[in-house]
Design a protein around this motif. Structure first.
Motif, PDB file in Angstrom:
ATOM      1  N   ARG A 345      35.431  22.487 122.826  1.00 13.31           N
ATOM      2  CA  ARG A 345      36.146  23.164 121.740  1.00 13.31           C
ATOM      3  C   ARG A 345      37.584  23.445 122.150  1.00 13.31           C
ATOM      4  O   ARG A 345      38.518  23.239 121.387  1.00 13.31           O
ATOM      5  N   ALA A 358      40.470  14.198 110.533  1.00 15.41           N
ATOM      6  CA  ALA A 358      39.696  15.432 110.637  1.00 15.41           C
ATOM      7  C   ALA A 358      38.684  15.272 111.768  1.00 15.41           C
ATOM      8  O   ALA A 358      37.834  14.384 111.737  1.00 15.41           O
ATOM      9  N   ILE A 360      35.680  17.112 113.778  1.00  9.41           N
ATOM     10  CA  ILE A 360      34.729  18.214 113.641  1.00  9.41           C
ATOM     11  C   ILE A 360      33.668  18.070 114.731  1.00  9.41           C
ATOM     12  O   ILE A 360      33.090  17.002 114.906  1.00  9.41           O
ATOM     13  N   THR A 362      30.043  19.606 116.111  1.00 11.01           N
ATOM     14  CA  THR A 362      28.892  20.434 115.773  1.00 11.01           C
ATOM     15  C   THR A 362      27.874  20.355 116.909  1.00 11.01           C
ATOM     16  O   THR A 362      27.956  19.468 117.772  1.00 11.01           O
ATOM     17  N   VAL A 368      28.885  24.118 112.951  1.00 10.36           N
ATOM     18  CA  VAL A 368      30.278  23.789 113.277  1.00 10.36           C
ATOM     19  C   VAL A 368      30.718  24.571 114.509  1.00 10.36           C
ATOM     20  O   VAL A 368      30.612  25.799 114.550  1.00 10.36           O
ATOM     21  N   SER A 370      33.834  23.344 116.184  1.00  4.27           N
ATOM     22  CA  SER A 370      35.293  23.170 116.190  1.00  4.27           C
ATOM     23  C   SER A 370      35.703  22.417 114.930  1.00  4.27           C
ATOM     24  O   SER A 370      34.987  21.521 114.474  1.00  4.27           O
ATOM     25  N   TRP A 371      36.866  22.795 114.372  1.00  2.00           N
ATOM     26  CA  TRP A 371      37.307  22.283 113.064  1.00  2.00           C
ATOM     27  C   TRP A 371      38.827  22.247 113.138  1.00  2.00           C
ATOM     28  O   TRP A 371      39.475  23.288 113.050  1.00  2.00           O
ATOM     29  N   ALA A 375      41.156  18.788 109.491  1.00  8.09           N
ATOM     30  CA  ALA A 375      39.965  19.103 108.694  1.00  8.09           C
ATOM     31  C   ALA A 375      40.262  20.233 107.711  1.00  8.09           C
ATOM     32  O   ALA A 375      39.767  20.232 106.577  1.00  8.09           O
ATOM     33  N   GLU A 383      39.455  27.113 109.833  1.00  8.00           N
ATOM     34  CA  GLU A 383      38.474  27.039 110.913  1.00  8.00           C
ATOM     35  C   GLU A 383      37.704  28.347 111.061  1.00  8.00           C
ATOM     36  O   GLU A 383      36.483  28.342 111.243  1.00  8.00           O
ATOM     37  N   MET A 391      27.045  22.554 108.530  1.00  6.80           N
ATOM     38  CA  MET A 391      27.941  21.640 107.827  1.00  6.80           C
ATOM     39  C   MET A 391      27.656  21.599 106.327  1.00  6.80           C
ATOM     40  O   MET A 391      28.564  21.499 105.500  1.00  6.80           O
TER      41      MET A 391
END
Length: 771
Positions: A345, A358, A360, A362, A368, A370-371, A375, A383, A391
């Motif tokens: 992350r 984007a 992402i 998971t 989730v 990290s975003w 994204a 985030e 998700m």
């Protein structure tokens, strides 16, 4: 069945040990000859895996010890050397199998399991999940040695889940897998069987700890976590429960208190639930609490809590409404989970936050972790609003949960999924995305995270074709207007930084968008075929410029990228010959770089072109080596003169055991086949020193110079004694042109499966004329 692994590289030992332990094998590891002899003296092993080169001796010494003790173990020798003499020596010393590196550890594990099927067929048919034992051969299951009374379908369902512990499967998936693809049964059938199974394998069917429901996604058989106090054999991960009313805790059990470091559950009562969120989780927790319109199908979430000793505790939280003394409250059920994503992350936040795609991350159940900012722009969620959430609570794709299950099924098989689908953004609009989803593994080979890279694409094929046509038109107009320029980046000797060659790279001086990097136009040029004309421009310019440098006293070579389209061009060899003739550049000073992928797309055509080029005197290098699908037979049979280690492996050399092992293997392979090996993408002094320590002598990267126009390129002092690549000493047969193989003689062996393919996959597609 037990196995002994004798391997000097700790990372390889850990991954292979994890692969075998996951399949119920008792594994002992040793890192040297002396440690192996001690292990052999203590017990016997039906299977032994030995590396040929060990820190304190040879794997043959271990083999001699084994056979001298009377052991009939099945011995597999692994080695960097493809030499027949080494193979014969190993077999003469009593080896049963000989595997040449680079190797795929899963394939090596499969060889061991094949031996187990012969030696111990009964044990190979047993699946252990905590206290649950499933005997596939006898078609019976036990819990704590208690025989279960199961129907045929209940057994089939349990066996399917037990073979894939920790994986979540939807009702639709289980109907197809257990009842048959053509089963015309209601989804309720699965739920009924799950409920019956729970009454037979759970201590409390109303609070299942083994056969879990993942709300909105399906079911999974929990793999107990031995690293936590309540997670050993016979139990699931640590779990607890808290009830709160408008954020104030009114009830808690002892398990929840223990998770947070309290001795007495009553110490939690009266506190605010937010008190225990870590600083980074505080705002997301408040946002989730303030939502006035909860998801119609709420799913579990991941939250980081703070232990009383200051450490971080990651928990999976399932919530449900409840009544507390007449007031509306919420019950939270906590399950402790290891936070394996923390380091990644931070990497994504620090490195990939500004990329255009984007990204992402998971966990395995699609929470989730990290975003990135791309994204946020694409989907409309910040985030802090989505961290820890499922998700499907923030976007949808495929057929909701069935889409998730289908994606996971593909990941489970291939570790990577690519496809185009439609996502729903926060404002309800539908967007088309091209998604690449990759399953990441830890050092023991176990799956830990899922990384998705999503790129928006036009919905209609017609609009995509129009865009391609526009790109094609613009590129061809740019070629007519001489808008493309060739930049050069030096290839240097790592010992002293002297320039050995220059790599030619295309740049586009677009009249409206400014200077464009290759990623902006190469894909379109590849699709339209304009890459053939563009590649010719780069090749001709590179030859002319290099000839000028040589006449000025700079004894350097030049390298030029060649795409699959160019190799397929019937006039490519003639174009190359014409470029050499018109520029006056000697063919021995030209290096053409081809990717592994372009080699295998059309074996016959690529081989024919490479031989014709070699007969001209041109050198051939394989670019991005290790990221695609090439064959070791190509390296021995085709006129290949150099390997370029991909930058993704160079980035981790000296720090990451897998990347270091890959680089070492490529260098060893290059030495055995008498090939130059060039490391690309060197950015730090630490990388340079680590490469030199491994025996690498040639490299390029931002540490030495960035690509620049010929007028400002760093090419060193004017001296004819400066060495070029081809002027360096090589063995007499280095420039030989091998006999041309037939396509049937080429056996495809994946060089992308070098060690670290267990922990990540890298896109083998590389645009030509690019950097």
């Amino acid at each position: 069945m037990s196995a002994l692994i004798v391997e000097g590289v700790p990372g390889i030992r850990r991954i292979l040990r994890g692969q075998l332990r996951d399949r119920g094998m008792d594994v002992t590891t040793a890192g040297s000859v002396s440690e192996a002899r001690e292990a052999i003296g203590r017990r016997s092993f039906p299977v032994v895996i030995v590396d040929l080169v060990l820190p304190d001796g040879s794997g043959l010494d271990v083999l001699d010890t084994l056979r001298g003790s009377g052991s009939a173990a099945h011995v597999i020798i692994t080695s960097d050397s493809p030499a027949d003499a080494d193979r014969v020596a190993a077999l003469e010393h009593g080896a049963d199998d000989y595997v040449v590196k680079p190797l795929l550890l899963r394939q090596l594990a499969a060889r061991v399991l094949a031996v187990r099927r012969i030696v111990d067929p009964a044990n190979d048919a047993r699946l252990h999940i905590g206290t649950v034992l499933v005997d596939l051969r006898a078609r019976e299951a036990r819990v704590d040695d208690r025989l279960l009374d199961l129907t045929d379908k209940e057994f089939d369902l349990l066996a399917y889940l037990a073979a894939r512990p920790g994986h979540t499967f939807s009702k639709a998936h289980l109907l197809r897998a257990v009842w048959g693809a053509d089963a015309d049964l209601p989804a309720r059938t699965v739920a009924d069987h799950i409920r019956q199974l729970r009454t037979k394998i759970e201590d409390d069917a109303s609070r299942p700890r083994i056969l879990r429901t993942v709300r909105g996604s399906g079911y999974r058989l929990e793999q107990p976590d031995p690293d936590h106090p309540d997670g050993g054999a016979g139990s699931g991960p640590v779990a607890g429960s808290i009830v709160h009313v408008q954020g104030r805790i009114v009830k808690a059990d002892q398990a929840a208190a223990s998770l947070l470091g309290f001795d007495v559950a009553g110490e939690l009562v009266g506190r605010q639930i937010f008190e225990f969120a870590t600083p980074t989780e505080m705002e997301p927790a408040r946002l989730r609490m303030a939502e006035t319109e909860p998801s119609p199908r709420p799913r579990t979430q991941l939250i980081d809590l703070e232990h009383t000793d200051g450490t971080q505790v990651s928990v999976e939280v399932a919530s449900e409404p409840c009544l507390w003394r007449g007031s509306s409250g919420e019950r939270l059920r906590f399950t402790h989970v290891p936070d394996v994503s923390a380091r990644l992350r931070r990497l994504v936040t620090g490195v990939l936050s500004e990329v255009t795609d984007a990204v992402i991350i998971t966990d395995l159940h699609f929470h989730v972790r990290s975003w990135n900012t791309a994204a946020e722009r694409l989907y409309g969620w910040r985030e802090e609003e989505v961290l820890g959430r499922h998700m499907l609570d923030v976007l949808q794709w495929g057929d909701d949960a069935q889409g998730v299950a289908a994606t996971w099924e593909d990941l489970e098989i291939s570790e990577r999924w690519r496809g185009q689908s439609q996502h729903i953004t926060r404002d309800g609009s539908v967007i088309g995305v091209l998604a690449t989803t990759t399953l990441l593994r830890d050092d023991d080979g176990g799956p830990v995270l899922i990384v998705s890279v999503n790129r928006p694409v036009p919905d209609a094929v017609t609009s995509r074709q129009v865009q391609d046509a526009l790109d094609d038109e613009e590129i061809r107009l740019g070629l007519q207007n001489d808008e493309f320029e060739v930049y050069f980046q030096p290839v240097v000797a790592l010992a002293d930084g002297s320039v050995l060659a220059m790599e030619a790279l295309a740049r586009w001086n677009h009249p409206k968008r400014g200077l464009l990097a290759p990623d902006s136009f190469i894909p379109a040029a590849e699709r339209s075929g304009a890459i053939v004309e563009l590649g010719s421009v780069v090749l001709e310019t590179a030859c002319i410029q290099t000839a000028e440098w040589q006449r000025a006293g700079h004894a350097i070579d030049v390298t030029v990228n060649v795409s699959a389209r160019q190799l397929a061009d019937p006039e490519f060899v003639d174009r190359t010959s014409a470029a050499l003739t018109s520029s006056g550049l000697d063919a021995d000073s030209l290096w053409l770089e081809v990717t592994e992928t372009s080699l295998v797309e059309e074996v016959d055509r690529a081989g024919e072109v490479l031989f014709r080029l070699a007969e001209l005197g041109v050198n051939i290098a394989i670019d991005d080596f290790g990221t695609g699908w090439a064959s070791l037979t190509y390296l021995r049979s085709f006129p290949v003169h150099a390997l370029k280690i991909d930058r993704s492996f160079v980035a981790g050399v000296g720090r990451n055991l897998n990347d270091t092992a890959i680089v070492r293997s490529v260098l060893s392979l290059g030495g055995d086949l008498d090939l130059f090996v060039i490391a690309e993408g060197i950015e730090t002094v630490a990388q340079q020193k680590a490469l030199q320590k491994l025996g690498c002598t040639i490299g390029q990267g931002f540490l030495f110079a960035r690509p620049s126009p010929a007028s400002t390129a760093s090419i060193g002092e004017q001296q004819s004694t400066l060495p070029t690549l081809t002027s360096r000493p090589r063995s007499p047969h280095a420039r030989r042109v091998p006999s041309r193989p037939t396509v049937d003689s080429v056996r495809h062996l994946s060089t992308a499966q070098i060690l670290a393919a267990e922990t990540r996959q890298i896109d083998p597609r590389r645009s030509s004329a690019s950097d």
